[in-house]
Enzyme design. Structure first.
Site: not given
Ligand code: IMP
Ligand code: MG
Length: 174
Positions: A101, A97-98, A163, A150
């Site tokens: 958050d 995963e990238d 990207r 972000f």
């Molecule tokens: P979560 O569900 O809040 O943990 O977020 C997960 C997804 O939101 C990640 O897999 C990213 O694709 C996107 N995301 C969350 N924070 C960032 C950020 O700082 N930059 C880009 N994408 C983000």
């Molecule tokens: Mg992601």
């Protein structure tokens, strides 16, 4: 107002950390036949670099999810856009995963995978942004912890932009 990316994690740091993670993964999975599941779209560059750093045979799959949100905020609603073709029953899965958050997407992905009876599921995330965590996630292999900003580049986007950038960058308002 223009949004200008400024480098937070350089190409050199990314290359170095990816090879360290690969060495650790290789060691841990040396007697196994892991299936790496990349979470799209954000994980695609990290996944490509990671598999090329691994000196072992691996199989790969892609799971595309969509996390609803406005701008840079997660709403916590997640949907599978493209599921898995492979049968993962009994397999050792490593999710790639990238960024984690709030943790809601990763929890959703873990539920999705565990319903399909894998032997094990571990998480490899390039970035961890722990400040907004709403759901506890144990990241087994982590690249970097980032501040509550972000970030874009190296696969990560804001509204599908940036990207392609080779570094992880912060977006700052001009
Ligand atoms: P979560 O569900 O809040 O943990 O977020 C997960 C997804 O939101 C990640 O897999 C990213 O694709 C996107 N995301 C969350 N924070 C960032 C950020 O700082 N930059 C880009 N994408 C983000
Ligand atoms: Mg992601």
């Amino acid at each position: 107002m223009n949004k200008k990316p400024s480098v937070l994690i350089s190409r050199e740091q990314l290359t170095q950390r990816v090879s360290e993670l690969a060495a650790q993964i290789q060691q841990d999975y040396r007697h196994k036949n892991p299936l790496l599941v990349c979470v799209l779209k954000g994980g695609f560059i990290f996944m490509a670099d990671l598999v090329r750093s691994l000196d072992m045979p691996v199989e790969i799959e892609f799971l595309r999810i969509f996390s609803y949100g406005s701008g840079t905020e997660s709403s916590g609603k997640v949907e599978v856009v493209q599921g898995l073709k492979a049968n993962i029953e009994g397999r050792d899965i490593l999710v790639v995963e990238d960024i984690v958050d709030t943790g809601l997407s990763m929890c959703f992905v873990l539920d999705f995978l565990k319903q399909r009876s894998p032997a094990s599921v571990k998480i490899c995330a390039l970035l961890d942004k722990p400040s907004k965590r709403r759901s506890e996630v144990c990241i087994d292999y982590l690249g970097f912890t980032v501040p509550d900003k972000f970030v874009v580049g190296y696969g990560l986007d804001i509204d599908e932009q940036y990207r392609y950038l080779p570094e992880v960058c912060c977006i700052e308002e001009d």
